[in-house]
Every structure is written in C-alpha cells, then in structure tokens.
Design an enzyme around this catalytic site. Structure first.
Site, mmCIF file in Angstrom:
data_model
loop_
_atom_site.group_PDB
_atom_site.id
_atom_site.type_symbol
_atom_site.label_atom_id
_atom_site.label_comp_id
_atom_site.label_asym_id
_atom_site.label_seq_id
_atom_site.Cartn_x
_atom_site.Cartn_y
_atom_site.Cartn_z
ATOM 1 N N SER A 3 0.824 -1.198 0.000
ATOM 2 C CA SER A 3 0.000 0.000 0.000
ATOM 3 C C SER A 3 0.860 1.250 0.000
ATOM 4 O O SER A 3 1.986 1.236 0.483
ATOM 5 C CB SER A 3 -0.891 0.006 1.249
ATOM 6 O OG SER A 3 -1.655 1.182 1.317
ATOM 7 N N HIS A 7 -0.753 3.953 1.248
ATOM 8 C CA HIS A 7 -1.569 4.660 2.237
ATOM 9 C C HIS A 7 -2.330 5.845 1.654
ATOM 10 O O HIS A 7 -2.317 6.932 2.202
ATOM 11 C CB HIS A 7 -0.721 5.109 3.434
ATOM 12 C CG HIS A 7 -0.114 3.974 4.166
ATOM 13 N ND1 HIS A 7 -0.843 3.141 4.975
ATOM 14 C CD2 HIS A 7 1.146 3.501 4.185
ATOM 15 C CE1 HIS A 7 -0.057 2.218 5.481
ATOM 16 N NE2 HIS A 7 1.158 2.413 5.012
ATOM 17 N N ASP A 56 -3.201 -2.634 -2.327
ATOM 18 C CA ASP A 56 -4.043 -1.485 -2.008
ATOM 19 C C ASP A 56 -3.525 -0.294 -2.787
ATOM 20 O O ASP A 56 -2.335 -0.012 -2.795
ATOM 21 C CB ASP A 56 -3.971 -1.196 -0.501
ATOM 22 C CG ASP A 56 -4.830 -0.021 -0.087
ATOM 23 O OD1 ASP A 56 -5.927 0.126 -0.655
ATOM 24 O OD2 ASP A 56 -4.413 0.727 0.799
ATOM 25 N N GLY A 57 -4.415 0.381 -3.458
ATOM 26 C CA GLY A 57 -4.028 1.592 -4.170
ATOM 27 C C GLY A 57 -4.239 1.479 -5.661
ATOM 28 O O GLY A 57 -3.736 0.557 -6.299
ATOM 29 N N GLY A 58 -5.012 2.376 -6.212
ATOM 30 C CA GLY A 58 -5.175 2.462 -7.655
ATOM 31 C C GLY A 58 -6.198 1.524 -8.257
ATOM 32 O O GLY A 58 -6.307 1.446 -9.477
ATOM 33 N N ILE A 59 -6.951 0.819 -7.453
ATOM 34 C CA ILE A 59 -7.959 -0.094 -7.999
ATOM 35 C C ILE A 59 -9.220 0.702 -8.279
ATOM 36 O O ILE A 59 -9.891 1.182 -7.365
ATOM 37 C CB ILE A 59 -8.253 -1.259 -7.027
ATOM 38 C CG1 ILE A 59 -6.975 -2.045 -6.698
ATOM 39 C CG2 ILE A 59 -9.350 -2.159 -7.592
ATOM 40 C CD1 ILE A 59 -6.311 -2.713 -7.882
ATOM 41 N N GLY A 88 -10.594 1.216 -1.726
ATOM 42 C CA GLY A 88 -10.928 2.293 -0.809
ATOM 43 C C GLY A 88 -11.863 3.284 -1.460
ATOM 44 O O GLY A 88 -13.028 3.405 -1.091
ATOM 45 N N ARG A 89 -11.377 3.978 -2.458
ATOM 46 C CA ARG A 89 -12.179 5.037 -3.069
ATOM 47 C C ARG A 89 -13.457 4.524 -3.717
ATOM 48 O O ARG A 89 -14.524 5.123 -3.514
ATOM 49 C CB ARG A 89 -11.339 5.830 -4.066
ATOM 50 C CG ARG A 89 -10.346 6.708 -3.363
ATOM 51 C CD ARG A 89 -9.591 7.582 -4.316
ATOM 52 N NE ARG A 89 -8.527 8.246 -3.590
ATOM 53 C CZ ARG A 89 -7.494 8.801 -4.153
ATOM 54 N NH1 ARG A 89 -7.371 8.793 -5.466
ATOM 55 N NH2 ARG A 89 -6.568 9.378 -3.431
#
Length: 123
Positions: free
Chosen positions: A4, A6, A37-40, A60-61
């Site tokens: 990640s 973060h 984690d990140g950019g999905i 997340g987003r």
C-alpha cells in the site's frame, strides 16, 4: 502482506503499488498472501494485480464513492460493477478461473517495464 501507499504518493517520483508488486511477489515467493491497495478503480486493475502476484485487492475510493452516492446499496453496486468488469477482462484474456490468471495474462509485461528493445512480434 499488504502492499500500500496509504492513499497516495507523497512524492511524485515514488512508484505506484502496481509497479512494485512484481518484485515483492518474487521476493515473498508465495510464503504469504499479498493484498494490493491503491489504484484499484476498474475490474482490469484487479486482473492486473492478480496477474502480478496479488491474491486479493483492497478498494478504498470505489467503496467510499458508492457509500456516499447510495449507502449500502451503492457499495453493493460498486462491488457488482468491479466483479462484472473482472469477469469480462478474464473472458477477453481467455481465463475461465482466477487460478488461470498469471503474468502471462498481461501483454508483454516484461517489455513494458524494462528498457529492452521491443519484441519482434506481438503475441
């Protein structure tokens, strides 16, 4: 293990999580599951992460966007969209199951991430 950044790269020259995933997956060598984690944002992002060594992804987003737009129903809708996009991407790449997704799923990943000359012929 979670790979990640973060929530964002604080330095514009820092690599994205998807860029460092293959090296981490090689180093871990299957000893522990890797979550990216990140950019999905799309199902194709999930396919790429799985192909490069992740066992799962964290969203997340997209989850937050769905929650903000329509509550629990919005989150369910986001998950349905991501799943449908992943299934479509798998079909387009000839993969019927997640077990069939590996680095060969991606077009010339080694060439695109190296400084070598282009392949003589595209796959």
């Amino acid at each position: 293990m979670v790979v990640s950044n973060h929530g964002g790269r604080t330095l514009d020259t820092a690599p994205a999580t998807i860029e460092v995933l293959p090296a981490i997956a090689d180093r871990v060598a299957g000893q522990v599951p890797i979550l990216l984690d990140g950019g999905i944002r799309r199902g194709t992002d999930i396919l790429k992460a799985l192909a490069l060594g992740a066992k799962a992804v964290l969203i997340g987003r997209p989850y937050i966007y769905g929650l903000a737009a329509a509550g629990a129903v919005g989150v369910a809708h986001v998950l349905n969209i991501l799943r449908a996009e992943l299934e479509m991407a798998m079909a387009f790449t000839g993969r019927a199951t997640l077990d069939q997704v590996d680095a060969s799923t991606l077009w010339d990943w080694e060439y695109r991430t190296s400084k070598s000359s282009p392949p003589a012929r595209a796959r």
